[in-house]
Design a protein around this motif. Structure first.
Motif, mmCIF file in Angstrom:
data_model
loop_
_atom_site.group_PDB
_atom_site.id
_atom_site.type_symbol
_atom_site.label_atom_id
_atom_site.label_comp_id
_atom_site.label_asym_id
_atom_site.label_seq_id
_atom_site.Cartn_x
_atom_site.Cartn_y
_atom_site.Cartn_z
ATOM 1 N N LYS A 274 -0.165 -16.402 2.380
ATOM 2 C CA LYS A 274 -0.568 -16.857 1.041
ATOM 3 C C LYS A 274 0.104 -18.151 0.613
ATOM 4 C CE LYS A 274 -2.063 -12.530 -1.081
ATOM 5 N NZ LYS A 274 -2.066 -11.741 0.168
ATOM 6 N N ARG A 275 1.165 -18.550 1.340
ATOM 7 C CA ARG A 275 1.825 -19.809 0.976
ATOM 8 C C ARG A 275 1.002 -21.012 1.408
ATOM 9 N NH1 ARG A 275 7.184 -18.620 4.198
ATOM 10 N NH2 ARG A 275 5.512 -18.130 5.655
ATOM 11 N N LEU A 276 -0.008 -20.782 2.250
ATOM 12 C CA LEU A 276 -0.810 -21.896 2.769
ATOM 13 C C LEU A 276 -2.160 -21.967 2.075
ATOM 14 C CD1 LEU A 276 -0.078 -21.317 6.561
ATOM 15 C CD2 LEU A 276 0.885 -23.100 5.091
ATOM 16 N N PRO A 277 -2.696 -23.193 1.907
ATOM 17 C CA PRO A 277 -4.015 -23.315 1.272
ATOM 18 C C PRO A 277 -5.059 -22.454 1.975
ATOM 19 C CG PRO A 277 -3.042 -25.487 1.667
ATOM 20 C CD PRO A 277 -2.149 -24.474 2.330
ATOM 21 N N GLY A 278 -5.741 -21.642 1.206
ATOM 22 C CA GLY A 278 -6.798 -20.811 1.757
ATOM 23 C C GLY A 278 -6.298 -19.625 2.563
ATOM 24 N N SER A 279 -4.973 -19.363 2.532
ATOM 25 C CA SER A 279 -4.342 -18.363 3.400
ATOM 26 C C SER A 279 -5.119 -18.153 4.693
ATOM 27 C CB SER A 279 -4.102 -17.029 2.689
ATOM 28 O OG SER A 279 -5.154 -16.688 1.845
ATOM 29 N N LEU B 190 -5.956 -21.311 12.209
ATOM 30 C CA LEU B 190 -7.313 -20.951 12.624
ATOM 31 C C LEU B 190 -8.009 -20.207 11.497
ATOM 32 C CD1 LEU B 190 -6.564 -19.428 16.163
ATOM 33 C CD2 LEU B 190 -7.678 -21.631 15.716
ATOM 34 N N PHE B 191 -9.247 -20.591 11.263
ATOM 35 C CA PHE B 191 -10.116 -19.788 10.419
ATOM 36 C C PHE B 191 -11.166 -19.171 11.327
ATOM 37 C CE2 PHE B 191 -8.410 -22.746 7.303
ATOM 38 C CZ PHE B 191 -8.180 -21.927 6.208
ATOM 39 N N VAL B 192 -11.399 -17.892 11.154
ATOM 40 C CA VAL B 192 -12.433 -17.223 11.940
ATOM 41 C C VAL B 192 -13.573 -16.906 10.984
ATOM 42 C CG1 VAL B 192 -12.962 -15.313 13.485
ATOM 43 C CG2 VAL B 192 -10.630 -16.223 13.402
ATOM 44 N N HIS B 193 -14.679 -17.574 11.185
ATOM 45 C CA HIS B 193 -15.769 -17.481 10.219
ATOM 46 C C HIS B 193 -16.959 -16.691 10.737
ATOM 47 C CE1 HIS B 193 -14.605 -21.242 7.680
ATOM 48 N NE2 HIS B 193 -13.811 -20.210 7.486
ATOM 49 N N GLY B 194 -17.421 -15.783 9.923
ATOM 50 C CA GLY B 194 -18.690 -15.131 10.210
ATOM 51 C C GLY B 194 -19.810 -16.141 10.000
ATOM 52 N N ARG C 154 -15.443 -24.221 -0.576
ATOM 53 C CA ARG C 154 -14.070 -23.718 -0.545
ATOM 54 C C ARG C 154 -13.464 -23.884 0.857
ATOM 55 N NH1 ARG C 154 -13.929 -17.832 -2.453
ATOM 56 N NH2 ARG C 154 -15.144 -17.685 -0.546
ATOM 57 N N ASP C 155 -14.258 -23.579 1.894
ATOM 58 C CA ASP C 155 -13.785 -23.778 3.266
ATOM 59 C C ASP C 155 -13.340 -25.225 3.464
ATOM 60 O OD1 ASP C 155 -14.538 -21.178 3.805
ATOM 61 O OD2 ASP C 155 -16.388 -21.721 4.863
ATOM 62 N N ALA C 156 -14.192 -26.162 3.035
ATOM 63 C CA ALA C 156 -13.907 -27.587 3.251
ATOM 64 C C ALA C 156 -12.649 -28.005 2.486
ATOM 65 C CB ALA C 156 -15.104 -28.436 2.825
ATOM 66 N N ALA D 247 -6.935 -29.549 2.435
ATOM 67 C CA ALA D 247 -5.589 -29.387 1.876
ATOM 68 C C ALA D 247 -4.572 -29.149 2.995
ATOM 69 C CB ALA D 247 -5.571 -28.232 0.878
ATOM 70 N N LEU D 248 -4.938 -28.326 3.971
ATOM 71 C CA LEU D 248 -4.043 -28.074 5.100
ATOM 72 C C LEU D 248 -3.802 -29.353 5.895
ATOM 73 C CD1 LEU D 248 -5.471 -24.656 6.302
ATOM 74 C CD2 LEU D 248 -3.066 -25.064 5.760
ATOM 75 N N GLU D 249 -4.874 -30.091 6.156
ATOM 76 C CA GLU D 249 -4.747 -31.299 6.968
ATOM 77 C C GLU D 249 -3.901 -32.350 6.255
ATOM 78 O OE1 GLU D 249 -8.638 -30.906 9.884
ATOM 79 O OE2 GLU D 249 -8.809 -32.150 8.073
ATOM 80 N N SER D 250 -4.050 -32.425 4.933
ATOM 81 C CA SER D 250 -3.236 -33.434 4.244
ATOM 82 C C SER D 250 -1.772 -33.014 4.201
ATOM 83 C CB SER D 250 -3.799 -33.739 2.847
ATOM 84 O OG SER D 250 -3.610 -32.632 2.016
ATOM 85 N N ALA D 251 -1.491 -31.741 4.467
ATOM 86 C CA ALA D 251 -0.098 -31.289 4.571
ATOM 87 C C ALA D 251 0.398 -31.357 6.022
ATOM 88 C CB ALA D 251 0.034 -29.870 4.034
ATOM 89 N N GLY D 252 -0.375 -31.985 6.891
ATOM 90 C CA GLY D 252 0.071 -32.200 8.266
ATOM 91 C C GLY D 252 -0.303 -31.107 9.246
#
Ligand SMILES: [Zn+2]
Length: 142
Positions: free
Chosen positions: A44-49, A61-65, A99-101, A106-111
């Motif tokens: 939960k500390r990361l964008p989008g957990s 990794l996001f695992v998307h249906g 929301r996915d995008a 947000a994650l990418e801008s945090a490196g």
């Protein structure tokens, strides 16, 4: 192969929350475990957990249906929006995609480096090599 939404999925959608521990997620987690990786789930500390995160590697990794996240690949076998005239579901799908995008950005801008694994990727024999290429060699820690 079309998948019917389960009542569990539908309940999650109605609440507007992303469903966790889905079958595709569990599949990828067990593959990673067999390959020797350690990871955190739904941090939960990361964008989008992200579904799966490798803190020290700064990889997520996001695992998307394919249905819920409306996979747009031309080779994806999962059916698209069941009824494009249904404003309610259309809006839900659009919100999911947006929301996915935003989470990925947000994650990418945090490196962080982010990869999306689609449900229809799970059958590919190239999934394991792809994960190894993304993550680097497994180590004892994350
Ligand atoms: Zn797909």
């Amino acid at each position: 192969m079309a998948k019917r939404p389960t009542p569990e999925h539908q309940a999650n959608m109605m609440r507007g929350s992303r469903s966790k521990n889905t079958r595709p997620e569990r599949f990828v987690r067990s593959l990673l475990h067999r390959l020797g990786y350690r990871y955190r789930i739904h941090d939960k500390r990361l964008p989008g957990s992200p579904d799966i995160a490798f803190t020290k590697r700064k990889r997520a990794l996001f695992v998307h249906g394919c249905f819920w996240h409306q996979h747009e690949s031309p080779v994806c076998p999962v059916v698209r929006r069941p009824d494009v005239n249904n404003g309610f579901w259309s809006a839900k799908f659009d919100r999911n995609k947006r929301r996915d995008a935003l989470n990925i950005a947000a994650l990418e801008s945090a490196g962080w480096h982010v990869e999306v694994i689609w449900e229809c990727d799970l059958r590919s024999p190239r999934l394991a090599p792809r994960l190894k290429a993304f993550l680097g060699p497994p180590r004892a820690e994350q």
